[in-house]
Write a protein that holds these residues in place. Structure first.
Motif, PDB file in Angstrom:
ATOM      1  N   ILE A  98       0.733  -1.315  -0.254  1.00  0.00           N
ATOM      2  CA  ILE A  98       0.047   0.030   0.001  1.00  0.00           C
ATOM      3  C   ILE A  98       0.844   1.243  -0.046  1.00  0.00           C
ATOM      4  O   ILE A  98       2.012   1.344   0.517  1.00  0.00           O
TER       5      ILE A  98
ATOM      6  N   GLU B 261      -3.817   5.544  -2.439  1.00  0.00           N
ATOM      7  CA  GLU B 261      -3.160   5.082  -3.611  1.00  0.00           C
ATOM      8  C   GLU B 261      -3.008   6.084  -4.577  1.00  0.00           C
ATOM      9  O   GLU B 261      -3.537   6.806  -5.081  1.00  0.00           O
TER      10      GLU B 261
ATOM     11  N   LYS C 194      -1.469   7.178  -7.815  1.00  0.00           N
ATOM     12  CA  LYS C 194      -1.250   7.067  -9.412  1.00  0.00           C
ATOM     13  C   LYS C 194      -0.640   8.222 -10.141  1.00  0.00           C
ATOM     14  O   LYS C 194      -1.397   8.916 -10.561  1.00  0.00           O
TER      15      LYS C 194
ATOM     16  N   THR D 294      -9.612   0.366  -8.973  1.00  0.00           N
ATOM     17  CA  THR D 294     -10.532   0.534  -7.645  1.00  0.00           C
ATOM     18  C   THR D 294     -10.482  -1.085  -7.310  1.00  0.00           C
ATOM     19  O   THR D 294     -10.444  -1.190  -5.854  1.00  0.00           O
TER      20      THR D 294
ATOM     21  N   GLN E 104      -8.086  -2.972  -7.110  1.00  0.00           N
ATOM     22  CA  GLN E 104      -6.630  -3.075  -6.467  1.00  0.00           C
ATOM     23  C   GLN E 104      -6.514  -2.413  -5.249  1.00  0.00           C
ATOM     24  O   GLN E 104      -6.249  -2.961  -4.380  1.00  0.00           O
ATOM     25  N   ASN E 105      -7.480  -1.299  -4.938  1.00  0.00           N
ATOM     26  CA  ASN E 105      -7.471  -0.758  -3.855  1.00  0.00           C
ATOM     27  C   ASN E 105      -8.397  -1.310  -2.827  1.00  0.00           C
ATOM     28  O   ASN E 105      -8.439  -1.209  -1.489  1.00  0.00           O
ATOM     29  N   ASP E 106      -9.592  -2.128  -3.400  1.00  0.00           N
ATOM     30  CA  ASP E 106     -10.501  -2.696  -2.421  1.00  0.00           C
ATOM     31  C   ASP E 106      -9.409  -3.990  -1.874  1.00  0.00           C
ATOM     32  O   ASP E 106      -9.789  -4.140  -0.427  1.00  0.00           O
TER      33      ASP E 106
ATOM     34  N   HIS F 248      -6.388  -3.465  -0.942  1.00  0.00           N
ATOM     35  CA  HIS F 248      -5.839  -2.940   0.248  1.00  0.00           C
ATOM     36  C   HIS F 248      -6.726  -2.452   1.355  1.00  0.00           C
ATOM     37  O   HIS F 248      -6.301  -2.533   2.587  1.00  0.00           O
TER      38      HIS F 248
ATOM     39  N   PRO G 266     -11.027   4.650   0.872  1.00  0.00           N
ATOM     40  CA  PRO G 266     -10.000   4.670  -0.152  1.00  0.00           C
ATOM     41  C   PRO G 266      -9.850   6.173  -0.694  1.00  0.00           C
ATOM     42  O   PRO G 266     -10.989   6.753  -0.894  1.00  0.00           O
TER      43      PRO G 266
ATOM     44  N   PHE H   9      -7.629   8.042  -4.002  1.00  0.00           N
ATOM     45  CA  PHE H   9      -6.921   8.039  -5.135  1.00  0.00           C
ATOM     46  C   PHE H   9      -6.068   9.362  -5.417  1.00  0.00           C
ATOM     47  O   PHE H   9      -7.016  10.367  -5.401  1.00  0.00           O
TER      48      PHE H   9
ATOM     49  N   GLU I 136     -15.716   6.831  -6.652  1.00  0.00           N
ATOM     50  CA  GLU I 136     -14.528   7.044  -5.687  1.00  0.00           C
ATOM     51  C   GLU I 136     -14.086   8.280  -5.599  1.00  0.00           C
ATOM     52  O   GLU I 136     -14.305   9.213  -6.264  1.00  0.00           O
TER      53      GLU I 136
END
Length: 411
Positions: free
Chosen positions: A234, A248, A250, A281, A283-285, A287, A313, A315, A330
Motif C-alpha cells: 500500500i 493509492e 497513481k 478500484t 486493486q485498492n479494494d 488494500h 479509499p 486515489f 470513488e
C-alpha cells in the motif's frame, strides 16, 4: 595440382545425368572447376567458403576438383592477423552472458542494490545511471543482429564462435531471455521512479498537515474465510482524528510531454490513452480489505467500535499533466485537494472519529502487522553482471571489426 580459393558461386550441373548433386565453383581467378558436392568434406560447400582441393581432368577434358574441403587454417590465420591489426584478441573462455538472479528481499534493499550497480555503470561509461538497463539491452541487440549478418559467412562465423567472439547456439537463447528480464527490470524501475516521485509529493502534503501515516506498508492479504493467502503493498495509510484512509498514488502521465486523459467508469475501470484498461478500484479494494482484516482481528483494538476501523479509499494523481473524468463514486483528487478530501466528512459535525489514544494504538497494530510480510522476489543483476556486460561488448566490437573488414579476410 593443389588449389585454394574462395567459393564465388555454386551452380547446379546437369542433374539429369548426375543425381548425386554435381555443381560448379566459380573461383577467384574466374576458372570454372567441376566438383562433386558429396566430396566436400561430407558437408555442402557454400558461397563465401575458403576451400582447398587437388585438380585433375575428367573424361570430358574439364578441370575436376577432388576432393573439396574447407580451408579453415588459412581463414583462421587471416582472422588472427586482422584482430591483431585492430588491437583486438581472441578469448579462451566462452563469451559471457550477463547474469541475473532472483532474490527475496524488500523493495528498498532491491532498488538500493540496483541503483549502486547503475551508479558504477554511469561512472564507467559517462552516461546517466538510469540508462544502464536500456544500454546493455541495446548491446545485446547489436550482438544478435551481428550474428544474423554473419549468416552469409557461416564458415567465418563458426570460427569466431569457436574463438569465443560470438555466442554459441545455446547462449543466443540465454541472451534473448536476458533481454526480457532487462526490459522487465527497466519497466519496473521507471514505474518505481515516477511512483516514488508521486509518493514524495503526497508525503509532503501529509507532513504539511501533520497527519500521521504508515508509508509503503506490506500487509497480509486475506481470503473470504480470513486466511492469509499472500501480501499486498500500500502507498500510504493515514490514521488521524478524521479516521483511517488508504491512499493509492497513481502518477499516470508524469513521464509524458503531452497531456493525458484518464476516464474512470462507473464500475471502476480506469482507461488511459494508449494503455489497456485497469481496474484500479479493485486493486485498492484489496488494500482496504488487508487493512481492515488486520485491524478487525487485533486484540489490542477489541474495545474500539468496528465502524471506526473502517478504512476509506482515496486515489491521488500527483501531477497536472492528466485530464480527469471521474464517473465513479470513488474519491480521486490532485495532491492539493488531498487534505480536504480527508477532512471533509467531519467538517460539518466537528466530531472526531478517532481519539488520540486510538490513533496511536491503530498505528502500532499496523506497524507490527507489516513486519513479517515485507519481502518479495525481485529479479536483479548478479555480482558479475557489469564485468560480463563489458566483456560481451568488447567481444562484439572485435567481431564487428572483422565484419567491417571482410574483403581483407577473403584476400
Amino acid at each position: 595440382m593443389e588449389y585454394k580459393g574462395r567459393v564465388r558461386e555454386i551452380v547446379p550441373y546437369d542433374r539429369r545425368r548426375h543425381a548425386g548433386g554435381y555443381g560448379f565453383i566459380q573461383s577467384d581467378d574466374d576458372q570454372s572447376i567441376f566438383f562433386l558436392l558429396a566430396w566436400a568434406n561430407y558437408q555442402p560447400v557454400k558461397v563465401g567458403d575458403y576451400v582447398e582441393y587437388e585438380t585433375e581432368m575428367d573424361e570430358a577434358n574439364r578441370l575436376h576438383a577432388n576432393p573439396v574441403q574447407r580451408d579453415e587454417k588459412r581463414m583462421a590465420k587471416q582472422i588472427k592477423l586482422m584482430l591483431k591489426q585492430g588491437n583486438y584478441t581472441t578469448f579462451r573462455k566462452r563469451l559471457p552472458v550477463p547474469g541475473v538472479r532472483t532474490s527475496t528481499t524488500n523493495m528498498a534493499a532491491a532498488y538500493e542494490y540496483l541503483n549502486n550497480i547503475q551508479n558504477d555503470f554511469g561512472e564507467d561509461n559517462d552516461v546517466l545511471p538510469s540508462t544502464m538497463l536500456s544500454t546493455i539491452n541495446e548491446w545485446i541487440s547489436k550482438l544478435l543482429d551481428l550474428m544474423d549478418d554473419f549468416d552469409k559467412h557461416e564458415q567465418l562465423k563458426n570460427l569466431l564462435v569457436n574463438r569465443n567472439l560470438l555466442p554459441k547456439k545455446n547462449q543466443i537463447e540465454e541472451l534473448i531471455t536476458l533481454q526480457k528480464n532487462l526490459r522487465k527490470m527497466n519497466y519496473e524501475q521507471r514505474g518505481r521512479y515516477y511512483g516514488v516521485r508521486g509518493e514524495q509529493l503526497v508525503q509532503a502534503k501529509l507532513d504539511q498537515h501533520q497527519l500521521e501515516y504508515v508509508q509503503n506498508p506490506t500487509l497480509p492479504e486475506f481470503d473470504s474465510d480470513g486466511n492469509v493467502i499472500g501480501a499486498t503493498e500500500i502507498d500510504f495509510i493515514t490514521v488521524s482524528m478524521f479516521g483511517i484512509h488508504v491512499i493509492e498514488v497513481k502518477n499516470y502521465g508524469a513521464n509524458k510531454n503531452q497531456e493525458q486523459k484518464i476516464t474512470i467508469t462507473k464500475d471502476g475501470q480506469w482507461g488511459r490513452i494508449g494503455a489497456a484498461q485497469e481496474n484500479v478500484t479493485n486493486q485498492n479494494d484489496l488494500h482496504i480489505a488487508a487493512v481492515e482484516g488486520v485491524l478487525f482481528s487485533a486484540k489490542e483494538l477489541e474495545n474500539i467500535d468496528k465502524v471506526k476501523l473502517l478504512a476509506t479509499p482515496i486515489f491521488v494523481i500527483p501531477n497536472e499533466n492528466v485530464e480527469l473524468q471521474n464517473l465513479s463514486a470513488e474519491i480521486i483528487v490532485r495532491t492539493g485537494l488531498l487534505y480536504d478530501a480527508i477532512a471533509r466528512p467531519i467538517r460539518k459535525t466537528r466530531q472526531a472519529i478517532l481519539k488520540n489514544d486510538e490513533v496511536q494504538r491503530i498505528l502500532a497494530v499496523l506497524n507490527n502487522a507489516l513486519e513479517a510480510n515485507r519481502q518479495f522476489q525481485y529479479v536483479l543483476p548478479d555480482e558479475h553482471f557489469l564485468n560480463d556486460a563489458y566483456s560481451m561488448l568488447s567481444r562484439y566490437e572485435a567481431a564487428m571489426y572483422v565484419f567491417e573488414h571482410l574483403e581483407e579476410i577473403y584476400q
